[in-house]
Design an enzyme around this catalytic site. Structure first.
Site, PDB file in Angstrom:
ATOM      1  N   GLU A   1       0.870  -1.171   0.000  1.00 25.94           N
ATOM      2  CA  GLU A   1       0.000   0.000   0.000  1.00 25.94           C
ATOM      3  C   GLU A   1       0.915   1.232   0.000  1.00 25.94           C
ATOM      4  O   GLU A   1       1.797   1.337   0.861  1.00 25.94           O
ATOM      5  CB  GLU A   1      -0.885  -0.006   1.243  1.00 25.94           C
ATOM      6  CG  GLU A   1      -1.827  -1.187   1.314  1.00 25.94           C
ATOM      7  CD  GLU A   1      -2.553  -1.248   2.649  1.00 25.94           C
ATOM      8  OE1 GLU A   1      -3.475  -0.440   2.871  1.00 25.94           O
ATOM      9  OE2 GLU A   1      -2.169  -2.091   3.475  1.00 25.94           O
TER      10      GLU A   1
ATOM     11  N   ARG B   1       5.391 -13.252   9.766  1.00 22.80           N
ATOM     12  CA  ARG B   1       6.086 -12.016   9.440  1.00 22.80           C
ATOM     13  C   ARG B   1       7.426 -11.934  10.169  1.00 22.80           C
ATOM     14  O   ARG B   1       7.627 -12.579  11.201  1.00 22.80           O
ATOM     15  CB  ARG B   1       5.225 -10.797   9.789  1.00 22.80           C
ATOM     16  CG  ARG B   1       4.941 -10.647  11.263  1.00 22.80           C
ATOM     17  CD  ARG B   1       4.066  -9.430  11.526  1.00 22.80           C
ATOM     18  NE  ARG B   1       4.775  -8.191  11.199  1.00 22.80           N
ATOM     19  CZ  ARG B   1       4.196  -6.997  11.163  1.00 22.80           C
ATOM     20  NH1 ARG B   1       2.903  -6.885  11.401  1.00 22.80           N
ATOM     21  NH2 ARG B   1       4.902  -5.928  10.884  1.00 22.80           N
TER      22      ARG B   1
ATOM     23  N   LYS C   1       3.573   1.078  10.379  1.00 24.02           N
ATOM     24  CA  LYS C   1       3.660   2.278   9.544  1.00 24.02           C
ATOM     25  C   LYS C   1       3.107   3.495  10.274  1.00 24.02           C
ATOM     26  O   LYS C   1       3.630   4.604  10.138  1.00 24.02           O
ATOM     27  CB  LYS C   1       2.887   2.073   8.247  1.00 24.02           C
ATOM     28  CG  LYS C   1       3.633   1.303   7.177  1.00 24.02           C
ATOM     29  CD  LYS C   1       2.827   1.315   5.894  1.00 24.02           C
ATOM     30  CE  LYS C   1       3.499   0.514   4.811  1.00 24.02           C
ATOM     31  NZ  LYS C   1       2.687   0.494   3.567  1.00 24.02           N
TER      32      LYS C   1
END
Length: 545
Positions: free
Chosen positions: A34, A259, A269
């Site tokens: 994104e 992850r 983020k």
């Protein structure tokens, strides 16, 4: 793209089975960021995995931007992501944007409405949240859930044409408000958002939700293996529902892996953006940031990062990797190719009283003692030099082998010197040492008359180049939400000197400074007449692979 470490993992086993069984003729993966921030070290794992898996099976990997939220997205992030992927050593086969498919997504949403599987809801976001239910209680159906198909089609069209204000209506999937998976309780597909989009401008005022858009993008592009992290595992039933009910001819499959989490590192983020916006750091590429651009500016190499990714392996479990493991791989990458030079970070002046005034000589020194192929260079030596302040003690403890009054040490690749006098300022601070040298002890001369236990590094004071050194510690001492999480000692600035030959060092050049570690010429703040070095990593670590 090649890596010495094996990328064997459970994802590879799945792809192997799909290929050998004939289920998949060509492996197609994608990296789908994104564009609402800069990539971090966790993204690097996903990039590495998607690209190397497709490459191992002779397939393709697309770079696709999931740009479904114009409020948080920016072309700056798009360009930074492209730059980071290329720097890491990967080349995408197709470059796409979710916004490229907005028309097709709108058509599929209309298909869902006609099938009775989507409806326009007039409830507010808070009302939808309140009626969604809990893990133990089912959700409550919207009062608008049974709107007629034609009314839903009309309202959805009018939403697209901009008739309604933000937040007044949404399009929801009609699935199961009692599903044990909350993601299946009539999730929102579209919301009204009158905002300018970096790619489509003002063409749209309704935007698809990520969870709806993402599977359609994969299906449109013919992705075979949609590889993502485990936080999307609960979304997989909805992913499959969208592909199936939107009647997509290509059917991708989603697979999840654990992850990458590093100790003393926060990769949210939202939290990283806050650090940038509040000017806690010097932008997204601050060397203390866990972003790919921050690692690059600090001095990490793509080769070291790829080797690290391969070594961490791929599993579905949650785990935290010691940051010292990443540091190990940059040391391994640089130890045989970085020029080994001398830099004095906290200088103390030394005057060699019996060395002739006005005289200077050039001394030979190896460029890398572990790699003879790198050859040698010459450095100047004269009456005045700088040494590290910590290499002198006026009243040393036992077994201190560096310089102190009356003691003799070797200057690396030069001569033995002996401290004869200590000069202090009015406050009693040591500001200069007066020493003598023995011309018979020149390095490489074969002198064996006596030995010394200490060797210290130095730079010639007459020709040394002033430099700034930036020493880093982890930016975080704990999770960012905890009190005292930010490390007040994350950055230390020092003013010192480097060898004169480094005057021409360029941005991104990497060196090993004796005893101090590996350093990178800062590409942002270095300029003609001002050279700035970022310490990549210290020389040694207790970490073992």
């Amino acid at each position: 793209m090649e890596t010495n470490a094996s990328s064997s993992n459970f994802i590879k086993n799945i792809i192997t089975e799909d290929v050998e069984s004939g289920k998949v003729k060509e492996v197609v993966t994608r990296f789908p960021p994104e564009p609402n921030g800069y990539l971090h070290i966790g993204h690097a794992k996903s990039i590495w995995l998607n690209f190397t898996m497709a490459d191992e099976f002779g397939g393709r990997t697309n770079l696709r931007f999931d740009d479904t939220n114009p409020v948080k997205e920016d072309i700056e992030y798009v360009e930074s992501i492209k730059r980071d992927v290329q720097w890491l050593g990967f080349k995408w086969d197709g470059l796409f944007f979710a916004s490229d498919y907005f028309g097709k997504m709108y058509e599929r949403a209309q298909l869902l409405i006609r099938k009775g599987l989507a409806y326009v809801d007039d409830q507010t976001a808070d009302q939808i949240r309140e009626t969604r239910g809990t893990l133990t209680e089912p959700g409550k159906p919207s009062p608008w859930r049974d709107r007629p198909v034609e009314e839903n089609l009309d309202l959805f069209r009018r939403m697209k044409e901009g008739e309604f204000p933000d937040g007044s209506k949404v399009l929801r999937a009609k699935i199961d408000m009692a599903s044990p998976n909350i993601n299946m309780r009539d999730p929102v597909l579209y919301r009204i958002l009158h905002a300018h989009h970096h790619n489509t401008g003002d063409e749209w005022c309704i935007y698809p939700m990520y969870a709806y858009a993402h599977p359609l993008e994969d299906a449109i592009e013919g992705v075979t293996h949609s590889i993502c992290t485990t936080e999307f595992e609960d979304q997989r039933p909805f992913y499959d529902w969208v592909v199936r009910e939107c009647e997509m001819p290509n059917v991708p499959r989603q697979y999840e892996f654990g992850r990458l989490n590093l100790t003393n590192t926060v990769t949210s983020k939202r939290k990283l953006r806050a650090l940038v916006e509040e000017k806690v750091v010097d932008g997204w590429d601050d060397p203390r940031m866990p972003t790919v651009s921050g690692l690059r500016r600090k001095g990490y190499t793509p080769e070291a990062i790829r080797e690290f990714m391969a070594a961490t392996g791929v599993s579905k479990g949650y785990g935290e990797v010691d940051q010292r493991m990443l540091e190990h791989y940059i040391r391994e990458d640089l130890k045989l190719r970085a020029l080994r030079t001398m830099a004095v970070l906290d200088p103390l002046k030394v005057v060699i009283t019996n060395y002739p005034e006005g005289q200077s000589e050039m001394l030979d020194i190896e460029n890398n003692s572990e790699n003879p192929d790198m050859g040698t260079r010459q450095i100047p030596f004269s009456r005045e030099i700088y040494i590290e302040r910590e290499d002198f003690m006026e009243n040393p403890p036992a077994k201190y082998f560096r310089l102190f009054p009356g003691n003799e040490v070797r200057l690396k690749s030069a001569y033995f010197i002996k401290c004869e006098e200590v000069v202090k300022d009015a406050d009693g601070n040591v500001i200069e040492l007066r020493c003598t040298y023995d011309p018979e002890t020149k390095s490489g001369s074969g002198f064996t008359g006596r030995k010394v236990k200490g060797t210290i590094h130095w730079v010639d004071a007459m020709q040394a180049v002033p430099a700034e050194f930036r020493l880093y510690e982890p930016l975080f001492t704990a999770d960012l939400e905890e009190e005292g999480a930010l490390n007040p000692n994350s950055l230390q600035l020092l003013q010192g000197f480097v060898e004169p030959g480094m005057k021409e060092a360029r941005a991104g050049d990497k060196f090993q400074f004796f005893r101090h570690g590996y350093f990178n010429v800062d590409p942002k703040d270095s300029a003609p007449g001002r050279i700035v070095f970022n310490r990549i990593v210290s020389l040694k670590s207790s970490f073992e692979v």
